[in-house]
Design an enzyme around this catalytic site. Structure first.
Site, PDB file in Angstrom:
ATOM      1  N   GLU A 225      39.524  33.532  48.434  1.00 38.16           N
ATOM      2  CA  GLU A 225      40.016  32.984  47.166  1.00 38.16           C
ATOM      3  C   GLU A 225      40.821  34.085  46.483  1.00 38.16           C
ATOM      4  OE1 GLU A 225      39.903  30.002  46.380  1.00 38.16           O
ATOM      5  OE2 GLU A 225      38.390  29.205  47.738  1.00 38.16           O
ATOM      6  N   CYS A 259      43.049  34.230  37.632  1.00 37.92           N
ATOM      7  CA  CYS A 259      43.894  34.103  38.818  1.00 37.92           C
ATOM      8  C   CYS A 259      44.767  32.854  38.780  1.00 37.92           C
ATOM      9  CB  CYS A 259      43.037  34.101  40.082  1.00 37.92           C
ATOM     10  SG  CYS A 259      41.804  32.790  40.126  1.00 37.92           S
TER      11      CYS A 259
END
Length: 537
Positions: A225, A259
């Site tokens: 991720e 993010c």
């Protein structure tokens, strides 16, 4: 009060204990206890109470690590995890059931094909610093639900949260199955030297490459991720005031250390000035006395990350149209917007992962799409604020891990939906059922009855041409398209589609139906005559 809670000093796990820790969680998995769904549910319930009881501890730790406001700690970390736990506890007994409603040729029906869900084994979870609780515990929820054991390695850049997490896990979860290992690069290296059945990593691409390379040595599957230079799109059709408000929120939460937040915004040239005005208005609304004095604004995690972000501001050729204030002693960088005119500007070359972002003007939507696909072809997140037609064109021409229309990265806030990247922004997904599946092996199982041996005659030697021909005839189908790739149509095709009795396969289909019905009648007749068991032996 969170200010009264004492946070233990950061303490690294002894490196020489790591092999034994890895062996312990492997042995725990091999004991088979984690395959008991009730055992998993007990662990998940205990984790629920651990998060609940340690809520103030985590708020204090997150305040110390990131100056994260308590309400942000609750909404974006603790409450998110509680929601995911509630879903998992409610649905787990359904998720673990064998899949029987699956597609396969009718000739295999007697074998009762099914897919059994099995845990992968002992897994390693390596988390980041920006959401140091949520991004460690969310994958742990999936691992527990799947029946795996796990070692969690939090980021040393959020030491207070790492220590609080270790304390909670040791107090509430099975100590032989779930362990927190704290430390820095040496401890992470020692963990990667162990054999795992799955590695789950959240963080940057450079470390992800090291992990993926190390995992490849032992053929260990990984979920990565990562992040990306996430784009946003604004046009004349956009509600500029609303877009400014929502994008400002998305880039100031956690001081932009998200993010999913936008790295830059493509703005139609005619509305750039108006959009900038709206950004300045909403900034003053959010922080009337400036972000630095606000209790609602976090800080950059450490000096290393502060220097990295500030370098982008120091080297840009663009014009700062909002913010720009920095204070290294306080790890403070104000929400900052830079107007640039080139995709080669330092503000566009790297992921900011902070409260700074760019505006780059465009003339046509095709120009905007070209910019997005040039800057980063596979970002983690995409946000678009155009008209319906514009949004659909952006979505169809720009790839991303996920996307939100008319808001900032809300697709990542829904704990029931799969979350993950694509290309350089990652591989694999989790959250909700996807989190369970992330740590699950789908094992295909068939059960071949004894009576089928006569039908399986063509596979046995000596080879029989008639039997082989009959087998191919029974298991073959004719295409429903011609040699030009065009679908067949007309009455004959519809008969073939509905009954399997028309079109180019009419003869074969008819004979197959005769054989099938004859076989079914034979089975029924044997049962009625009391010879059913003999037939099935």
């Amino acid at each position: 009060m969170t200010s009264d809670i004492k946070i233990p000093a950061f303490e690294a796990t002894p490196i020489d204990s790591i092999p034994q820790i890895a062996a312990t969680v492997r042995q725990s998995y091999q004991s088979q206890k984690t395959k008991d769904v009730e055992w998993r549910l007990v662990q998940l319930r205990k984790l629920y109470w651990g998060l609940t009881d340690y809520s103030e501890n985590f708020q204090a730790a997150l305040k110390k690590d990131l100056n994260k406001p308590p309400h942000d700690a609750i909404l974006s970390e603790i409450h998110h995890l509680i929601q995911e736990l509630n879903l998992t506890l409610k649905k787990l007994k359904d998720w673990v059931k064998d899949d029987k409603d699956i597609e396969y040729p009718w000739t295999f029906s007697a074998m009762k094909p099914r897919i059994k869900k099995e845990p992968l084994g002992a897994v390693l979870i390596i988390g980041p610093y920006n959401f140091p609780l949520m991004l460690n515990i969310a994958p742990l929820i999936g691992a527990i639900a799947a029946g795996c054991t796990a070692v969690i390695k939090p980021s040393e850049s959020a030491p207070a949260t790492a220590m609080a997490m270790k304390e909670m896990v040791e107090k509430y979860l099975d100590p032989e199955s779930f362990v927190v290992v704290n430390g820095r690069i040496p401890e992470s290296t020692a963990l990667l030297n162990e054999k795992w059945d799955k590695i789950f990593y959240t963080g940057g691409a450079s470390v992800a490459k090291i992990i993926a390379k190390k995992a490849a040595e032992t053929l260990t599957p990984v979920t990565l991720e990562l992040g990306g230079r996430n784009p946003s799109f604004i046009s004349k059709s956009t509600n500029l005031a609303l877009a400014a408000r929502r994008l400002m929120w998305g880039k100031t939460l956690n001081a932009g250390q998200v993010c999913l937040s936008q790295n830059y915004v493509t703005v139609q040239r005619d509305v750039v000035d108006d959009f900038v005005k709206h950004l300045n208005v909403v900034y003053k609304e959010f922080y009337p006395n400036g972000a630095k004095t606000s209790v609602d604004y976090a800080r950059i995690v450490n000096e290393q990350q502060f220097d990295r972000i500030k370098k982008m501001l120091d080297t840009t050729n663009g014009k700062i149209v909002l913010g720009g204030e920095t204070d290294r002693s306080d790890l403070y960088i104000s929400p900052t917007v830079v107007l640039v005119d080139s995709v080669d500007d330092p503000m566009m070359k790297d992921e900011s992962f902070g409260p700074v972002w760019s505006i780059i003007p465009y003339d046509t939507i095709d120009d905007a799409i070209k910019i997005m696909n040039t800057v980063d072809p596979t970002p983690l997140s995409l946000t678009t604020f155009g008209s319906k037609a514009e949004n659909e064109k952006i979505l169809s021409h720009v790839t991303s891990g996920g996307a939100t229309i008319n808001d900032a990265w809300m697709h990542g806030a829904i704990s029931t939906l799969p979350f993950g990247g694509v290309g350089e922004s990652g591989m694999g997904s989790y959250h909700g059922r996807a989190g369970f599946e992330c740590f699950t092996h789908r094992r295909t199982i068939v059960e071949v009855p004894n009576w089928m041996d006569k039908l399986l005659r063509p596979r046995y030697p000596p080879f029989s041409a008639p039997d082989f021909k009959r087998h191919l005839w029974m298991t073959s189908t004719k295409p429903n398209f011609d040699r030009d790739g065009k679908p067949l149509s007309g009455p004959g095709y519809w008969l073939w589609l509905i009954f399997g009795l028309g079109g180019p396969s009419a003869k074969g289909a008819l004979l197959r139906w005769i054989v099938l019905l004859t076989s079914a009648y034979a089975v029924f007749s044997r049962y009625r005559s009391g010879r059913g068991l003999e037939f099935w032996k």
